[in-house]
Design an enzyme around this catalytic site. Structure first.
Site, PDB file in Angstrom:
ATOM      1  N   TYR A 181       0.858  -1.186   0.000  1.00 10.62           N
ATOM      2  CA  TYR A 181       0.000   0.000   0.000  1.00 10.62           C
ATOM      3  C   TYR A 181       0.897   1.240   0.000  1.00 10.62           C
ATOM      4  O   TYR A 181       1.754   1.399   0.855  1.00 10.62           O
ATOM      5  CB  TYR A 181      -0.891  -0.037   1.241  1.00 10.62           C
ATOM      6  CG  TYR A 181      -2.034   0.955   1.290  1.00 10.62           C
ATOM      7  CD1 TYR A 181      -2.152   2.016   0.396  1.00 10.62           C
ATOM      8  CD2 TYR A 181      -3.030   0.823   2.253  1.00 10.62           C
ATOM      9  CE1 TYR A 181      -3.208   2.900   0.463  1.00 10.62           C
ATOM     10  CE2 TYR A 181      -4.095   1.714   2.334  1.00 10.62           C
ATOM     11  CZ  TYR A 181      -4.177   2.750   1.435  1.00 10.62           C
ATOM     12  OH  TYR A 181      -5.228   3.637   1.513  1.00 10.62           O
ATOM     13  N   CYS A 182       0.695   2.125  -0.972  1.00  7.10           N
ATOM     14  CA  CYS A 182       1.409   3.403  -1.076  1.00  7.10           C
ATOM     15  C   CYS A 182       2.917   3.150  -1.065  1.00  7.10           C
ATOM     16  O   CYS A 182       3.421   2.348  -1.847  1.00  7.10           O
ATOM     17  CB  CYS A 182       0.960   4.338   0.042  1.00  7.10           C
ATOM     18  SG  CYS A 182       1.497   6.058  -0.159  1.00  7.10           S
ATOM     19  N   ILE A 183       3.675   3.792  -0.166  1.00  7.57           N
ATOM     20  CA  ILE A 183       5.120   3.618  -0.157  1.00  7.57           C
ATOM     21  C   ILE A 183       5.504   2.189   0.207  1.00  7.57           C
ATOM     22  O   ILE A 183       6.561   1.697  -0.196  1.00  7.57           O
ATOM     23  CB  ILE A 183       5.788   4.636   0.797  1.00  7.57           C
ATOM     24  CG1 ILE A 183       7.303   4.656   0.583  1.00  7.57           C
ATOM     25  CG2 ILE A 183       5.453   4.335   2.247  1.00  7.57           C
ATOM     26  CD1 ILE A 183       8.015   5.739   1.372  1.00  7.57           C
ATOM     27  N   GLY A 226       4.066  -0.316  -1.048  1.00  7.67           N
ATOM     28  CA  GLY A 226       4.058  -0.968  -2.354  1.00  7.67           C
ATOM     29  C   GLY A 226       5.283  -0.621  -3.176  1.00  7.67           C
ATOM     30  O   GLY A 226       5.793  -1.460  -3.932  1.00  7.67           O
ATOM     31  N   PHE A 277      -1.921  -1.239  -3.721  1.00  8.10           N
ATOM     32  CA  PHE A 277      -2.959  -0.254  -3.434  1.00  8.10           C
ATOM     33  C   PHE A 277      -2.341   1.143  -3.549  1.00  8.10           C
ATOM     34  O   PHE A 277      -1.416   1.481  -2.803  1.00  8.10           O
ATOM     35  CB  PHE A 277      -3.510  -0.401  -2.013  1.00  8.10           C
ATOM     36  CG  PHE A 277      -4.117  -1.720  -1.677  1.00  8.10           C
ATOM     37  CD1 PHE A 277      -4.521  -2.624  -2.648  1.00  8.10           C
ATOM     38  CD2 PHE A 277      -4.319  -2.069  -0.334  1.00  8.10           C
ATOM     39  CE1 PHE A 277      -5.095  -3.837  -2.308  1.00  8.10           C
ATOM     40  CE2 PHE A 277      -4.890  -3.284   0.012  1.00  8.10           C
ATOM     41  CZ  PHE A 277      -5.278  -4.166  -0.964  1.00  8.10           C
TER      42      PHE A 277
END
Length: 600
Positions: A271-273, A275, A299
């Site tokens: 998710y975000c960073i 990811g 995500f």
């Protein structure tokens, strides 16, 4: 700002005809405004900041509103006349001009806010007294800086009424706690799901309440779910690097999930960073022949930063140097409070000025709101890690250009050939969806792209039971983002079921569920997530009883055929001298019930 506007002024000076035209439009607008004012024409406001009836029915307030709208349009039009600004300079000029326009709204000043004036008269001045008290409390909370309260945080407690999904801490080192959640189904899929949330915020955005918890929903589908809980940076973590997050975060978590479930490989989420880190780790694993991860879902996560939206205002060389100065002045830590302010100023109307009006002018107490409680529960970031993100990724776009280094290896996203699903949100102002789309085109294998409605949080965390928003799907990633969405199929509601249709066939056979074994490290949500910034400032430390987990030990002696990454996992800093003897957790079967809807 001064540097940006200096360049803007130079550009306008070289194009006097465009400046003259813009000023002529302004003059014409003022003439028409006076004409409408004298004729008594009334026009309803379309901006929700001016929803008070006085802005349309009272001539004085209506004139102020229209004058503000006219001047705002003129200020933005000046930027179009500065034709020789670079893309970076123009982006910054637009950002700061919009910030100035939003700040100068007449709604933000007590003397020109009809709602605030009415509240003062009706309360006999008590609204002003209450507003001053709220402001004083927020200044005290910010230790001399105004830290605007967006929510009443007193009703919430992590582990009590947020982050309550049952589970246990099954691994802990200096950087992470790994949580495994109890099954709610009689059968579970053999392959577990491991989630890497962002370390800029805390993991429980995926487990706020029972009725909107993604973690509970995934467990309810019959998955064994593991989630990494990152530790907020303090004096022990200040020198960690991006490689440490891969080596001491990604690899131990992967191996622990494998050891505790008996699986040969796992599915992952970033998710975000989180990811972005996962992508860099996957590229390294692909290059070194490590096959422990068989699929990945992302995500709201960027990997191509060539056009990464308003955050690029803070990532040009001048801005990065300024941020490095902030980090240096805070002992090599990027303060969580400043990260929170940065995100708030990306949407100042909703996340700043709204609360200035409500809290200080109207004297209202913020309402309890779990999402805003989570948003205010910020984390510190090691300075080296943060500057790698800004310099190498945002600044130089090295990951998408196949020039980023992980543990001494230059990696390429093209080497990532496992199937991936990439989710983006159409109104995301932090990770713009067109930027995520471009990153999706960099992977070397099968890519499933899903575009969800709403923004960075609500677009991701949208429980199917809510019935909100919509999502779009399309085969392939050819062409531009605009052409992709133009031919995409729109479906109402949450994107989670669509994702599950993709993930379920990749999750293995159904096996009997087993309870999570006790590793002697405590219950979920763990100790790291409970450390708040004020605790860290006071010198408090989370639990330092690290696991001598089987995963960490096995990874030290992993056969070379399983990839070099497996061996580097054992080098994670998981056994400091203060380590106490803990209960080792043996491999076990997956937990969960059978495929069924979650109880929520």
């Amino acid at each position: 700002m001064s540097s940006t506007y200096g360049k803007l002024g130079q550009s306008l000076a070289t194009n006097p005809q465009a400046l003259l035209s813009a000023n002529l439009d302004l003059w014409t607008g003022w003439v028409n405004l006076w004409k409408d004012f004298t004729s008594g024409e009334i026009e309803d406001a379309s901006d929700r900041r001016f929803s008070d009836p006085e802005w349309s029915s009272n001539p004085a307030f209506e004139f102020m509103r229209k004058a503000y709208e006219l001047n705002s349009k003129w200020m933005m039009s000046l930027l179009e006349s500065a034709t020789d600004l670079s893309a970076s300079e123009k982006r910054k000029a637009q950002f700061y001009t919009r910030q100035t326009i939003d700040a100068l709204s007449p709604n933000n000043f007590f003397a020109t806010n009809p709602t605030a004036l009415r509240a003062m008269l009706q309360s006999g001045g008590q609204s002003l007294v209450s507003g001053l008290r709220n402001a004083r409390a927020d200044i005290a909370k910010g230790q001399g800086r105004l830290s605007i309260s967006q929510s009443d945080e007193t009703p919430f407690e992590v582990g009590k009424n947020v982050a309550t999904a049952p589970g246990k801490v099954v691994f802990r080192n200096k950087l992470i706690e790994l949580l495994q959640f109890e099954p709610t189904t009689e059968k579970v899929y053999a392959k577990p799901l491991l989630i890497f949330p962002p370390w800029i915020n805390k993991f429980y955005i995926l487990d706020l309440r029972e009725e909107n918890s993604m973690i509970r929903w995934l467990v309810g589908q019959g998955l064994t779910v593991f989630v990494v809980s990152w530790r907020s940076a303090d004096d022990e973590l200040r020198d960690l690097t991006w490689n440490d997050y891969v080596q001491s975060g990604l690899f131990p978590a992967v191996q622990t999930a494998i050891d505790l479930t008996g699986a040969t490989d796992i599915n992952t989420v970033g998710y975000c960073i989180g990811g972005t880190m996962l992508t860099s780790g996957l590229a390294y694993m692909a290059k070194t022949g490590d096959k422990r991860i068989s699929s990945a879902t992302f995500f709201a996560s960027q990997s191509d930063f060539s056009d990464a939206g308003d955050l690029m205002v803070f990532t040009d060389p001048e801005s990065r140097a300024s941020i490095q100065g902030v980090i240096d002045s805070h002992d090599n830590i990027m303060p969580g409070e400043m990260m929170g302010e940065t995100f708030n100023w990306l949407r100042p109307v909703d996340l700043v000025w709204r609360y200035v009006v409500d809290n200080y002018m109207l004297g209202k107490k913020p309402r309890p709101f779990d999402l805003l409680f989570w948003n205010a529960d910020q984390t510190n970031i090691p300075g080296h890690t943060h500057m790698t993100y800004l310099n190498d990724l945002y600044g130089e776009n090295l990951l998408a250009r196949a020039k980023f280094e992980v543990l001494g290896e230059t990696v390429s996203m093209r080497d990532i050939t496992i199937p991936v699903t990439i989710q983006a949100s159409r109104e995301d102002h932090i990770c713009p969806w067109h930027s995520i789309y471009r990153g999706a085109q960099c992977y070397g294998g099968d890519v499933n792209f899903v575009l969800a409605g709403s923004g960075h949080i609500a677009g991701v965390v949208n429980h199917p039971n809510s019935g909100k928003y919509q999502h779009w799907t399309n085969d392939g990633l050819k062409g531009s983002p605009e052409s992709w969405v133009a031919s995409a199929d729109e479906e109402k509601g949450s994107w989670w079921p669509t994702w599950w249709e993709w993930l379920e066939p990749k999750s293995g056979d159904l096996v009997d569920a087993k309870p999570v074994k006790d590793a002697g490290l405590g219950a979920a949500p763990g100790t790291y997530v409970k450390m708040r910034l004020e605790d860290i400032r006071a010198g408090k430390k989370p639990a330092t009883e690290y696991a001598s987990a089987k995963a960490a030990q096995k990874s030290k002696t992993k056969p070379a055929s399983n990839g070099a990454a497996a061996s580097t996992a054992g080098k994670a800093k998981t056994s400091p001298k203060t380590t106490k003897k803990t209960t080792k957790s043996k491999p076990q079967g997956k937990s969960g019930k059978s495929t069924s809807s979650p109880k929520a």
